[in-house]
Design an enzyme around this catalytic site. Structure first.
Site, PDB file in Angstrom:
ATOM      1  N   HIS A 117       0.820  -1.204  -0.004  1.00 26.77           N
ATOM      2  CA  HIS A 117      -0.286  -0.346  -0.045  1.00 26.77           C
ATOM      3  C   HIS A 117       0.944   1.372  -0.103  1.00 26.77           C
ATOM      4  O   HIS A 117       1.553   1.519   0.549  1.00 26.77           O
ATOM      5  CB  HIS A 117      -1.361  -0.222   0.982  1.00 26.77           C
ATOM      6  CG  HIS A 117      -0.075  -0.430   2.364  1.00 26.77           C
ATOM      7  ND1 HIS A 117       0.307   1.712   3.998  1.00 26.77           N
ATOM      8  CD2 HIS A 117      -0.328  -1.113   2.959  1.00 26.77           C
ATOM      9  CE1 HIS A 117       1.156   0.218   4.589  1.00 26.77           C
ATOM     10  NE2 HIS A 117       0.527  -0.792   4.929  1.00 26.77           N
ATOM     11  N   ASP A 118       0.103   2.356  -0.737  1.00 24.19           N
ATOM     12  CA  ASP A 118       0.970   3.684  -0.937  1.00 24.19           C
ATOM     13  C   ASP A 118       2.137   3.165  -1.543  1.00 24.19           C
ATOM     14  O   ASP A 118       3.080   4.878  -0.993  1.00 24.19           O
ATOM     15  CB  ASP A 118       1.060   4.381   0.627  1.00 24.19           C
ATOM     16  CG  ASP A 118      -0.212   3.703   1.244  1.00 24.19           C
ATOM     17  OD1 ASP A 118      -0.825   4.795   0.971  1.00 24.19           O
ATOM     18  OD2 ASP A 118      -1.262   3.807   2.513  1.00 24.19           O
ATOM     19  N   GLY A 143       4.969  -1.110   2.244  1.00 27.12           N
ATOM     20  CA  GLY A 143       3.912  -0.263   2.187  1.00 27.12           C
ATOM     21  C   GLY A 143       4.896   1.910   2.441  1.00 27.12           C
ATOM     22  O   GLY A 143       5.893   1.940   3.178  1.00 27.12           O
TER      23      GLY A 143
END
Length: 266
Positions: free
Chosen positions: A125-126, A143
Site C-alpha cells: 500500500h502507498d 508500505g
C-alpha cells in the site's frame, strides 16, 4: 469488443478498451479500468479501484488491486476511497501482488511507466514506483516505499516501510534495505553498505563522462571523505557550476538528502 476468454469473469461495470485481451479464468472487478493494448494473463485477479494504462502485460496468477495488508487498515479506515494506478508499458510477471493505498498517505499506490517487474514481486500500500525500474524476483516493497526512476532492486530484497530509493540506485541481491538509498549509488551486503556508483547503469543511459565524474565526486564526498552528512551536503552543493550539465544531478542528490527521514545507507 475486448478479447475476453469464455472462462474469464469480467464485471459488466469494468471499463476495458476494445483492444484489451483477457485470458482464461481471469477475474476483473467492477471498478477496474484498463487501457488499450493491455494483456491480462490466465488466472489473474484485478480488483479494487484500479486504473491500468496502455500496453501492459500481466502474466498468469497475479493479484492486482487487492486491499492493503496493513493490519490497522480495517480498524482505522473511515470510508476514504483508495486506489491503485498503473501506467503504460509495464511487464508484470507471475504471482505478483500489488495493493491499493491507504488513508495514511494520499490513498494511492502508483506504478509508473516501462517497468520490468519479475515474478513474486510485492508492491504494498502507498508505494510510489517510478519509471524504467527493474524489480527482480521476490523483491518486496513494504508500505509507503518510494522508488525513483531507473532504480534496480535485486532478487529476494526486502525494503522497509517508508524507505526512499533514489533514481538510478541499485540494490544488490538479498538486500535488507532499512534506510534510504541515495541516487546513483549501488548497495549490497548484510548489513547493507554502499559499494560504488552505479556506473554500468549510467553508461547504459547515456550519461556523459563529465556527468559521471561529478556523480563519482558526490559519492566520494558522501562515503569516502570522512565528512559528516551535513558537511558532505555542503561540499556537494559547492560542486554546482563545475560541470553545468551535471547541475541537475547535483540538485537531485541534494533534494534527496534533504528529504531523507530514515537516514541514508552509509
Amino acid at each position: 469488443m475486448a478479447s475476453i476468454h469464455a472462462t474469464a469473469l469480467v464485471d459488466p461495470a469494468a471499463e476495458l478498451d476494445s483492444t484489451v485481451t483477457v485470458g482464461p479464468y481471469a477475474v476483473i472487478g467492477p471498478q477496474v479500468r484498463i487501457g488499450a493494448g493491455t494483456t491480462v494473463g490466465p488466472h489473474c485477479v484485478i480488483e479494487g479501484r484500479t486504473t491500468i494504462g496502455r500496453d501492459n502485460r500481466f502474466y498468469q496468477f497475479s493479484s492486482i488491486g487487492a486491499p492493503s495488508q496493513d493490519i490497522w487498515q480495517d480498524a482505522n479506515h473511515r470510508g476514504e476511497v483508495t486506489e491503485l494506478v498503473i501506467g503504460d508499458r509495464n511487464t508484470v510477471r507471475e504471482f505478483c501482488t500489488f495493493n491499493t493505498g491507504t488513508h495514511k498517505e494520499r490513498g494511492v499506490t502508483s506504478v509508473g511507466h516501462d517497468n520490468w517487474i519479475m515474478a513474486y514481486v510485492h508492491i504494498a500500500h502507498d508505494v510510489q514506483l517510478g519509471n524504467h525500474c527493474v524489480l527482480a524476483n521476490n523483491a518486496t516493497l513494504a508500505g509507503h516505499v518510494h522508488v525513483g526512476d531507473w532504480a534496480t532492486i535485486g532478487g529476494l530484497s526486502g525494503v522497509h516501510q517508508f524507505v526512499k530509493i533514489g533514481a538510478h540506485a541499485m540494490i544488490g541481491f538479498q538486500g535488507h534495505v532499512a534506510q534510504d538509498v541515495p541516487p546513483f549509488v549501488t548497495v549490497d551486503g548484510n548489513p547493507l553498505a554502499a559499494r560504488a556508483v552505479n556506473l554500468t547503469g549510467l553508461r547504459r543511459r547515456g550519461f556523459s563522462a563529465e556527468r559521471q565524474a561529478v556523480i563519482k565526486q558526490m559519492y566520494k564526498l558522501l562515503y569516502r571523505s570522512g565528512l559528516t552528512l551535513a558537511q558532505a551536503q555542503q561540499a556537494i552543493g559547492e560542486l554546482k557550476g563545475t560541470q553545468p550539465e551535471a547541475d541537475g544531478d547535483i540538485d537531485s542528490m541534494l533534494s534527496f538528502l534533504a528529504a531523507a527521514e530514515r537516514g541514508i545507507v552509509r
